[in-house]
Design an enzyme around this catalytic site. Structure first.
Site, PDB file in Angstrom:
ATOM      1  N   GLU A 182      12.268 -31.048  25.377  1.00  0.00           N
ATOM      2  CA  GLU A 182      11.963 -30.397  26.665  1.00  0.00           C
ATOM      3  C   GLU A 182      12.388 -28.931  26.538  1.00  0.00           C
ATOM      4  O   GLU A 182      13.550 -28.666  26.215  1.00  0.00           O
ATOM      5  CB  GLU A 182      12.746 -31.001  27.841  1.00  0.00           C
ATOM      6  CG  GLU A 182      12.203 -32.296  28.405  1.00  0.00           C
ATOM      7  CD  GLU A 182      12.963 -32.744  29.637  1.00  0.00           C
ATOM      8  OE1 GLU A 182      13.147 -33.958  29.807  1.00  0.00           O
ATOM      9  OE2 GLU A 182      13.406 -31.886  30.417  1.00  0.00           O
ATOM     10  N   ASN A 196      17.565 -40.140  28.443  1.00  0.00           N
ATOM     11  CA  ASN A 196      17.252 -38.739  28.744  1.00  0.00           C
ATOM     12  C   ASN A 196      18.486 -38.098  29.368  1.00  0.00           C
ATOM     13  O   ASN A 196      18.895 -38.475  30.461  1.00  0.00           O
ATOM     14  CB  ASN A 196      16.086 -38.652  29.732  1.00  0.00           C
ATOM     15  CG  ASN A 196      15.843 -37.215  30.166  1.00  0.00           C
ATOM     16  OD1 ASN A 196      15.253 -36.443  29.421  1.00  0.00           O
ATOM     17  ND2 ASN A 196      16.311 -36.848  31.338  1.00  0.00           N
ATOM     18  N   GLU A 197      19.089 -37.165  28.684  1.00  0.00           N
ATOM     19  CA  GLU A 197      20.199 -36.372  29.239  1.00  0.00           C
ATOM     20  C   GLU A 197      21.291 -37.225  29.878  1.00  0.00           C
ATOM     21  O   GLU A 197      21.831 -36.889  30.932  1.00  0.00           O
ATOM     22  CB  GLU A 197      19.658 -35.340  30.232  1.00  0.00           C
ATOM     23  CG  GLU A 197      18.659 -34.401  29.592  1.00  0.00           C
ATOM     24  CD  GLU A 197      18.219 -33.266  30.505  1.00  0.00           C
ATOM     25  OE1 GLU A 197      18.660 -33.221  31.664  1.00  0.00           O
ATOM     26  OE2 GLU A 197      17.428 -32.423  30.063  1.00  0.00           O
ATOM     27  N   TYR A 226      16.383 -25.057  29.245  1.00  0.00           N
ATOM     28  CA  TYR A 226      15.676 -24.234  30.234  1.00  0.00           C
ATOM     29  C   TYR A 226      16.579 -23.026  30.420  1.00  0.00           C
ATOM     30  O   TYR A 226      17.688 -23.177  30.933  1.00  0.00           O
ATOM     31  CB  TYR A 226      15.508 -24.988  31.553  1.00  0.00           C
ATOM     32  CG  TYR A 226      14.664 -26.245  31.463  1.00  0.00           C
ATOM     33  CD1 TYR A 226      15.234 -27.468  31.152  1.00  0.00           C
ATOM     34  CD2 TYR A 226      13.294 -26.207  31.690  1.00  0.00           C
ATOM     35  CE1 TYR A 226      14.467 -28.630  31.075  1.00  0.00           C
ATOM     36  CE2 TYR A 226      12.513 -27.361  31.627  1.00  0.00           C
ATOM     37  CZ  TYR A 226      13.105 -28.567  31.313  1.00  0.00           C
ATOM     38  OH  TYR A 226      12.337 -29.705  31.238  1.00  0.00           O
ATOM     39  N   GLU A 254       6.111 -35.618  33.060  1.00  0.00           N
ATOM     40  CA  GLU A 254       7.057 -36.472  33.788  1.00  0.00           C
ATOM     41  C   GLU A 254       6.452 -36.898  35.111  1.00  0.00           C
ATOM     42  O   GLU A 254       5.600 -36.185  35.681  1.00  0.00           O
ATOM     43  CB  GLU A 254       8.360 -35.702  34.050  1.00  0.00           C
ATOM     44  CG  GLU A 254       9.378 -36.518  34.862  1.00  0.00           C
ATOM     45  CD  GLU A 254      10.779 -35.958  34.844  1.00  0.00           C
ATOM     46  OE1 GLU A 254      11.033 -34.934  34.178  1.00  0.00           O
ATOM     47  OE2 GLU A 254      11.645 -36.577  35.511  1.00  0.00           O
TER      48      GLU A 254
HETATM   49  O1  AHR Z   1      14.270 -30.220  36.034  1.00  0.00           O
HETATM   50  C1  AHR Z   1      13.597 -31.327  35.491  1.00  0.00           C
HETATM   51  C2  AHR Z   1      14.523 -32.051  34.592  1.00  0.00           C
HETATM   52  O2  AHR Z   1      15.060 -31.190  33.595  1.00  0.00           O
HETATM   53  C3  AHR Z   1      13.994 -33.200  33.767  1.00  0.00           C
HETATM   54  O3  AHR Z   1      13.610 -34.307  34.512  1.00  0.00           O
HETATM   55  C4  AHR Z   1      15.205 -33.437  32.912  1.00  0.00           C
HETATM   56  O4  AHR Z   1      14.932 -34.071  31.701  1.00  0.00           O
HETATM   57  C5  AHR Z   1      15.774 -32.039  32.704  1.00  0.00           C
HETATM   58  O5  AHR Z   1      17.105 -31.968  33.125  1.00  0.00           O
END
Ligand code: AHR
Length: 500
Positions: free
Chosen positions: A283, A168-169, A234, A25
């Protein structure tokens, strides 16, 4: 002693190599100062760091997703092509983007790595037409102004972009141009139609969630035009605190590592799209990226409060055996779901919380890089049956204080093209070795065995500029007994692939 029984005749699935994909990114030093650094002594004629390229080639990167991430939701791709690049203010991360790395450079990067291009488009401030214009630029021979512009920019042949994601999101309030599920579903349907009109060969994905309501609406309207559905995760969500989960807390996240995948599998099954629409986990990382004061209503105007803190992602001491072991467990999870998850992209490949850290005098290969090296280069393409008659339990306390129990051993068996059986073995225990015995059937008994291992003296071990090989791969040759069993003693917090 933990026993594992292998049944090679029972092939469970074929994994797509794109589960070892990567993400880059325009954030902090991933692009500028990461893969692309014309001022670096390692820079090649195109400005790419040759040491980074060599490291990415060694893990056979199959696909790179670019340019974001949140960045893309206000990105104007047209400023990043051609002879005169126009710097832009990146409203996602509130920094100036020089636009010296754009679509042409992304094509050159993927050509240098012999990997597929995966473009994520702006469905935030952007609309469907700039998305399809972008695909005209990359994929049409010469028809129309954008293909002609590419030719004028020096690229006579189309780039052949194979994967495009719509947005994206866009489900999240943190994203610029966030959407409600109904407007999102309609935008995706119309955008996907347009993209397919430009190039019917392109495979289209869209930002999604492990959420039934969001996905049911999306699939109701856009399902006929989608080839993929994208999800992200994440687990250690430290975007605003950088309060890293401990080793034990990181292991607690492995309790339900396939929860998101199973939810999406269920929705695809319920809507009849199983096997037609594949899951792109495009991701993923144990650790959320640290970028405080980046989102929300009350933003500071002092860069010391929102730009400077991003440097803390570069602290190599953050990426210990917790990250190494967790990453191996998630790659095992992707192998277990190889029939539905056909792409995954580690977030990111370079700098931030990535596999490779760049500095003026070279690079550091973090422990997570060596996990990809092991899986990409040693594991096979067919997932075969492996049975553990009993599992060793490992009680852990999660970051929120919740008590949980996870399996101490995480293992997946595969068959390689050369016929050898490759078994990944992860000892998640923070302390204490683990005795493991692998039993092979009489018609598939190994003659010799090789064990590739990633181990370290402590669970907090990490690689850094002054100690680049504290965590690395070592190789041994375990004994194969006459009855075809192989017995191993796995070090605590360690990752292995046994070839037999
Ligand atoms: O923390 C980075 C971000 O995490 C990315 O840009 C996004 O796609 C995700 O929320």
């Amino acid at each position: 002693m933990q026993t594992l029984v292998i049944n090679p005749d029972r092939v469970l699935s074929h994994r797509n190599p794109m589960i070892y994909g990567q993400f880059l990114e325009h954030f902090h030093r991933q692009i500028y100062g990461g893969v692309y650094d014309p001022s670096s002594p390692f820079a090649n004629a195109l400005g790419f760091r040759s040491d980074v390229l060599d490291a990415l080639r060694r893990i056979k990167v199959p696909v790179i997703r670019w340019p974001g991430g949140c960045f893309v939701s206000s990105y104007d791709w047209k400023l990043g092509v051609g002879k005169q690049r126009v710097p832009a203010f990146d409203k996602a991360w509130r920094v100036e983007d020089p636009n010296t790395f754009g679509t042409d450079e992304f094509y050159e990067l993927c050509k240098a790595l012999n990997c597929e291009m995966y473009i994520c488009t702006n469905a935030g401030t952007g609309s469907m037409e700039p998305m399809s214009d972008w695909l005209e630029y990359t994929n049409l021979e010469r028809e129309g102004r954008f293909a002609r512009q590419r030719i004028e920019n020096g690229y006579a042949q189309p780039f052949g972009v194979k994967y495009v994601s719509i947005g994206n999101e866009n489900y999240g309030s943190w994203e610029l141009g966030a959407k409600e599920k109904g407007e999102w579903a309609r935008l995706v349907a119309e955008s996907a139609k347009l993209l397919k009109r430009v190039d019917p060969r392109v495979e289209v994905s869209a930002a999604a969630l492990p959420d039934p309501e969001w996905n049911m609406e999306l699939l109701k309207h856009a399902g006929p035009y989608l080839d993929w559905i994208s999800i992200h995760e994440y687990w250690d969500a430290i975007h605003t605190t950088n309060a890293l989960a401990s080793y034990e807390q990181a292991m607690a996240y492995t309790e339900k590592l396939d929860d998101s995948i199973r939810r999406v599998e269920g929705i695809l099954a319920a809507t009849g799209y199983s096997g037609k629409i594949r899951i792109a986990f495009d991701e993923w990382n144990l650790r959320g990226w640290y970028h405080p004061n980046a989102h929300g209503a009350n933003l500071p105007n002092n860069p010391e409060l929102y730009i400077a803190p991003r440097d803390r992602n570069d602290e190599n001491s953050s990426y210990t055996m917790a990250d190494t072991v967790f990453t191996a467990c998630f790659l095992n999870t992707l192998l277990r779901h190889a029939d539905s998850v056909k792409m995954a992209n580690y977030a990111p490949a370079v700098n931030t919380r990535g596999l490779i850290y760049t500095h003026r005098d070279g690079i550091v290969l973090r422990g997570t890089y060596h996990v990809f090296d092991l899986f990409v280069n040693q594991m096979g393409d067919r997932v075969i049956d492996l049975w553990a008659p009993e599992q060793q339990a490992m009680p852990v306390v999660a970051k929120d204080g919740r008590e949980a129990v996870v399996d101490a051993l995480d293992a997946v068996a595969t068959r390689r093209q050369d016929g050898r059986i490759a078994v990944s073995l992860v000892n998640k225990r923070a302390e204490g070795t683990m005795q493991v015995s692998l039993a092979y059937p009489p018609n598939d008994r190994p003659g010799a065995a090789v064990l590739h291992s990633i181990a370290a003296d402590t669970a907090l071990a990490y690689n850094d500029v002054d100690a680049p090989e504290r965590v690395r791969i070592s190789t041994t040759e375990p004994v194969v007994r006459e009855d075809g069993t192989v017995t191993l003693c796995l070090q605590p917090h360690s990752v292995h692939v046994l070839l037999a």
